[in-house]
Scaffold this motif. Structure first.
Motif, PDB file in Angstrom:
ATOM      1  N   SER A 166       8.148   7.207 -11.884  1.00 11.51           N
ATOM      2  CA  SER A 166       8.399   6.828 -10.778  1.00 11.51           C
ATOM      3  C   SER A 166       7.866   5.570 -10.564  1.00 11.51           C
ATOM      4  CB  SER A 166       8.267   7.857  -9.559  1.00 11.51           C
ATOM      5  OG  SER A 166       6.780   8.315  -9.463  1.00 11.51           O
ATOM      6  N   VAL A 167       8.547   4.646  -9.426  1.00 14.16           N
ATOM      7  CA  VAL A 167       7.974   3.425  -9.179  1.00 14.16           C
ATOM      8  C   VAL A 167       7.942   3.552  -7.384  1.00 14.16           C
ATOM      9  CG1 VAL A 167       8.637   2.224 -10.945  1.00 14.16           C
ATOM     10  CG2 VAL A 167      10.171   2.359  -9.242  1.00 14.16           C
ATOM     11  N   LYS A 168       6.967   2.727  -6.883  1.00 16.91           N
ATOM     12  CA  LYS A 168       6.825   2.860  -5.360  1.00 16.91           C
ATOM     13  C   LYS A 168       6.718   1.385  -5.038  1.00 16.91           C
ATOM     14  CE  LYS A 168       4.360   7.464  -5.913  1.00 16.91           C
ATOM     15  NZ  LYS A 168       3.208   8.167  -5.325  1.00 16.91           N
ATOM     16  N   LEU A 169       6.972   1.292  -3.779  1.00 10.70           N
ATOM     17  CA  LEU A 169       6.808   0.084  -2.851  1.00 10.70           C
ATOM     18  C   LEU A 169       6.218   0.632  -1.451  1.00 10.70           C
ATOM     19  CD1 LEU A 169       7.071  -2.857  -2.671  1.00 10.70           C
ATOM     20  CD2 LEU A 169       9.311  -2.658  -1.718  1.00 10.70           C
ATOM     21  N   GLU A 170       5.459  -0.147  -0.849  1.00 11.50           N
ATOM     22  CA  GLU A 170       4.754   0.386   0.223  1.00 11.50           C
ATOM     23  C   GLU A 170       4.411  -0.885   1.068  1.00 11.50           C
ATOM     24  OE1 GLU A 170       1.011   3.221   1.118  1.00 11.50           O
ATOM     25  OE2 GLU A 170       0.579   1.287   0.236  1.00 11.50           O
ATOM     26  N   TYR A 171       4.597  -0.845   2.306  1.00  8.97           N
ATOM     27  CA  TYR A 171       4.227  -1.667   3.533  1.00  8.97           C
ATOM     28  C   TYR A 171       3.046  -0.931   4.209  1.00  8.97           C
ATOM     29  CZ  TYR A 171       4.120  -5.219   7.243  1.00  8.97           C
ATOM     30  OH  TYR A 171       3.855  -6.080   8.133  1.00  8.97           O
ATOM     31  N   GLU A 172       1.960  -1.614   4.190  1.00  7.75           N
ATOM     32  CA  GLU A 172       0.757  -0.939   4.980  1.00  7.75           C
ATOM     33  C   GLU A 172       0.404  -1.566   6.206  1.00  7.75           C
ATOM     34  OE1 GLU A 172      -3.316  -0.999   3.354  1.00  7.75           O
ATOM     35  OE2 GLU A 172      -2.602  -2.766   1.869  1.00  7.75           O
ATOM     36  N   GLY A 173      -0.528  -0.708   7.026  1.00 11.52           N
ATOM     37  CA  GLY A 173      -0.628  -1.352   8.389  1.00 11.52           C
ATOM     38  C   GLY A 173      -2.309  -1.735   8.487  1.00 11.52           C
ATOM     39  N   ASN A 174      -2.962  -1.673   7.575  1.00 13.50           N
ATOM     40  CA  ASN A 174      -4.348  -1.919   7.622  1.00 13.50           C
ATOM     41  C   ASN A 174      -4.611  -3.522   7.494  1.00 13.50           C
ATOM     42  OD1 ASN A 174      -6.957  -2.035   7.758  1.00 13.50           O
ATOM     43  ND2 ASN A 174      -7.496  -0.790   5.926  1.00 13.50           N
ATOM     44  N   ASP A 175      -5.274  -4.238   7.789  1.00 14.98           N
ATOM     45  CA  ASP A 175      -5.774  -5.753   7.665  1.00 14.98           C
ATOM     46  C   ASP A 175      -6.947  -5.689   6.716  1.00 14.98           C
ATOM     47  OD1 ASP A 175      -7.710  -5.253   9.333  1.00 14.98           O
ATOM     48  OD2 ASP A 175      -6.625  -6.875  10.704  1.00 14.98           O
ATOM     49  N   TYR A 176      -7.848  -4.999   6.488  1.00 14.76           N
ATOM     50  CA  TYR A 176      -8.950  -4.945   5.775  1.00 14.76           C
ATOM     51  C   TYR A 176     -10.110  -6.021   6.186  1.00 14.76           C
ATOM     52  CZ  TYR A 176      -6.328  -2.166   2.548  1.00 14.76           C
ATOM     53  OH  TYR A 176      -5.613  -1.128   2.205  1.00 14.76           O
ATOM     54  N   ASP A 187      -3.600 -10.686   0.531  1.00 14.42           N
ATOM     55  CA  ASP A 187      -2.783 -11.784   0.350  1.00 14.42           C
ATOM     56  C   ASP A 187      -1.167 -11.270   0.641  1.00 14.42           C
ATOM     57  OD1 ASP A 187      -4.688 -13.770  -0.609  1.00 14.42           O
ATOM     58  OD2 ASP A 187      -4.337 -13.021  -2.407  1.00 14.42           O
ATOM     59  N   SER A 188      -1.140 -10.095   0.817  1.00 12.59           N
ATOM     60  CA  SER A 188       0.291  -9.344   0.963  1.00 12.59           C
ATOM     61  C   SER A 188       0.105  -7.993   1.445  1.00 12.59           C
ATOM     62  CB  SER A 188       1.141  -9.252  -0.323  1.00 12.59           C
ATOM     63  OG  SER A 188       2.099  -8.435  -0.072  1.00 12.59           O
ATOM     64  N   LYS A 189       0.933  -7.806   2.408  1.00 11.82           N
ATOM     65  CA  LYS A 189       0.949  -6.300   3.023  1.00 11.82           C
ATOM     66  C   LYS A 189       1.775  -5.507   2.285  1.00 11.82           C
ATOM     67  CE  LYS A 189      -0.750  -6.737   7.412  1.00 11.82           C
ATOM     68  NZ  LYS A 189      -1.711  -6.077   8.163  1.00 11.82           N
ATOM     69  N   TRP A 190       2.491  -5.876   0.988  1.00 13.63           N
ATOM     70  CA  TRP A 190       3.010  -4.836   0.190  1.00 13.63           C
ATOM     71  C   TRP A 190       2.330  -4.781  -1.018  1.00 13.63           C
ATOM     72  CZ3 TRP A 190       7.628  -3.142   1.808  1.00 13.63           C
ATOM     73  CH2 TRP A 190       8.329  -3.716   2.946  1.00 13.63           C
ATOM     74  N   ASN A 191       2.168  -3.172  -1.204  1.00 14.88           N
ATOM     75  CA  ASN A 191       1.486  -2.960  -2.403  1.00 14.88           C
ATOM     76  C   ASN A 191       2.839  -1.958  -3.124  1.00 14.88           C
ATOM     77  OD1 ASN A 191      -0.877  -3.314  -1.304  1.00 14.88           O
ATOM     78  ND2 ASN A 191      -0.790  -1.379   0.017  1.00 14.88           N
ATOM     79  N   TRP A 192       2.666  -2.105  -4.686  1.00 13.66           N
ATOM     80  CA  TRP A 192       3.595  -1.413  -5.290  1.00 13.66           C
ATOM     81  C   TRP A 192       2.854  -0.654  -6.573  1.00 13.66           C
ATOM     82  CZ3 TRP A 192       3.234  -2.785 -10.494  1.00 13.66           C
ATOM     83  CH2 TRP A 192       2.822  -4.281 -10.868  1.00 13.66           C
ATOM     84  N   TYR A 207      -0.649  -2.255  -7.797  1.00  9.04           N
ATOM     85  CA  TYR A 207      -1.066  -3.621  -7.321  1.00  9.04           C
ATOM     86  C   TYR A 207      -1.400  -3.563  -5.921  1.00  9.04           C
ATOM     87  CZ  TYR A 207      -1.702  -8.415  -7.808  1.00  9.04           C
ATOM     88  OH  TYR A 207      -2.083  -9.953  -7.683  1.00  9.04           O
ATOM     89  N   GLN A 208      -2.440  -3.991  -5.199  1.00  6.45           N
ATOM     90  CA  GLN A 208      -2.561  -3.655  -3.853  1.00  6.45           C
ATOM     91  C   GLN A 208      -3.287  -5.277  -3.150  1.00  6.45           C
ATOM     92  OE1 GLN A 208      -5.474  -0.458  -3.130  1.00  6.45           O
ATOM     93  NE2 GLN A 208      -4.671   0.866  -4.848  1.00  6.45           N
ATOM     94  N   ARG A 209      -2.528  -5.341  -2.109  1.00  2.00           N
ATOM     95  CA  ARG A 209      -3.216  -6.468  -1.165  1.00  2.00           C
ATOM     96  C   ARG A 209      -2.703  -7.681  -1.892  1.00  2.00           C
ATOM     97  NH1 ARG A 209      -7.740  -3.505  -1.687  1.00  2.00           N
ATOM     98  NH2 ARG A 209      -8.953  -5.417  -2.328  1.00  2.00           N
ATOM     99  N   GLY A 210      -1.754  -7.637  -2.761  1.00  2.24           N
ATOM    100  CA  GLY A 210      -1.317  -9.007  -3.386  1.00  2.24           C
ATOM    101  C   GLY A 210      -2.459  -9.579  -4.288  1.00  2.24           C
ATOM    102  N   ASN A 211      -3.560  -8.785  -4.539  1.00  2.00           N
ATOM    103  CA  ASN A 211      -4.515  -9.694  -5.443  1.00  2.00           C
ATOM    104  C   ASN A 211      -5.524  -8.637  -6.178  1.00  2.00           C
ATOM    105  OD1 ASN A 211      -6.296  -8.333  -3.434  1.00  2.00           O
ATOM    106  ND2 ASN A 211      -6.211 -10.228  -2.255  1.00  2.00           N
ATOM    107  N   THR A 212      -5.222  -6.969  -6.007  1.00  2.00           N
ATOM    108  CA  THR A 212      -6.071  -6.221  -6.585  1.00  2.00           C
ATOM    109  C   THR A 212      -5.370  -5.179  -7.577  1.00  2.00           C
ATOM    110  OG1 THR A 212      -7.722  -6.342  -4.880  1.00  2.00           O
ATOM    111  CG2 THR A 212      -7.885  -4.542  -6.029  1.00  2.00           C
TER     112      THR A 212
END
Length: 212
Positions: A166-176, A187-192, A207-212
């Motif tokens: 399965s694959v996932k796409l997530e929009y998160e509410g934290n800003d770190y 770099d991004s609010k979208w994680n996949w 792949y989280q925060r557009g860079n991790t």
């Protein structure tokens, strides 16, 4: 009963989850903050990194039906020092191979503040979230629940035609920006991510925060 190990640049997580009832889930988490020392005193800490324990619980308020979503309320890190302290209300609905969720979170989950906290309109005490924790930690901080910044978050999961994948796409509410591991670039609010199930094992890659 499930156990989990997760490793990213800033954190290592060990968790154990138990579901005794269909309407309740509970998780115990042990966290290694890889970017911080165990104490403010290097001579005491040595090479030991910061460790933290926490407890999460989630309750199902309404079961999913053909037309209506499942509704649940959850509390994150209620028994530790509040590194990830959060509260949320979540809606989940499955449609064929797709699974949707939409939530409202406060605390760590709502730090991005993409919406104003609606509870602040009911009472001023919900507008600000108390900082810190009582004593040495380990107590449930009821006075923090659903207070302070809030955000909407959501996601979609797709069960691919490949069995177990399965694959996932997530929009998160934290800003770190006030993360315990330091200010983490986002770099991004979208994680996949992707999850592959093999017998009783789940293997996840994200792949989280557009860079991790």
């Amino acid at each position: 009963f499930t156990v989990n190990y997760s490793d990213i640049d800033q954190y290592r997580f060990w968790t154990a989850s138990l579901q005794l009832f269909p309407w309740m889930e509970s998780t115990v988490r042990y966290t290694d903050v890889r970017t911080q020392l165990y104490s403010p005193f290097p001579g005491f800490s040595g090479d030991q990194t910061l460790k933290d324990k926490g407890i999460d619980v989630k309750f199902r308020l309404m079961q999913e039906s053909f037309y209506l979503p499942e509704v649940s309320v959850g509390f994150v890190d209620i028994g530790g020092t509040g590194l990830f302290s959060s509260e949320f209300i979540n809606l989940s609905k499955a449609y064929g191979p797709l699974d949707f969720h939409l939530g409202f979170g406060t605390g760590y989950l709502g730090a991005g503040g993409n919406i104003s906290n609606p509870l602040c309109q009911l009472r001023d005490s919900f507008c600000e979230r108390p900082s810190g924790f009582s004593g040495l930690g380990g107590k449930v901080e009821f006075g923090e629940f659903f207070k302070g910044s809030s955000s909407l978050f959501g996601g979609i999961e797709y069960q691919t035609p490949f069995e177990g994948l399965s694959v996932k796409l997530e929009y998160e509410g934290n800003d770190y920006t006030q993360d315990r591991a330091g200010v983490l670039e986002q770099d991004s609010k979208w994680n996949w991510g992707a999850v592959y199930q093999y017998n009783d094992w789940d293997f996840s890659l994200s792949y989280q925060r557009g860079n991790t």
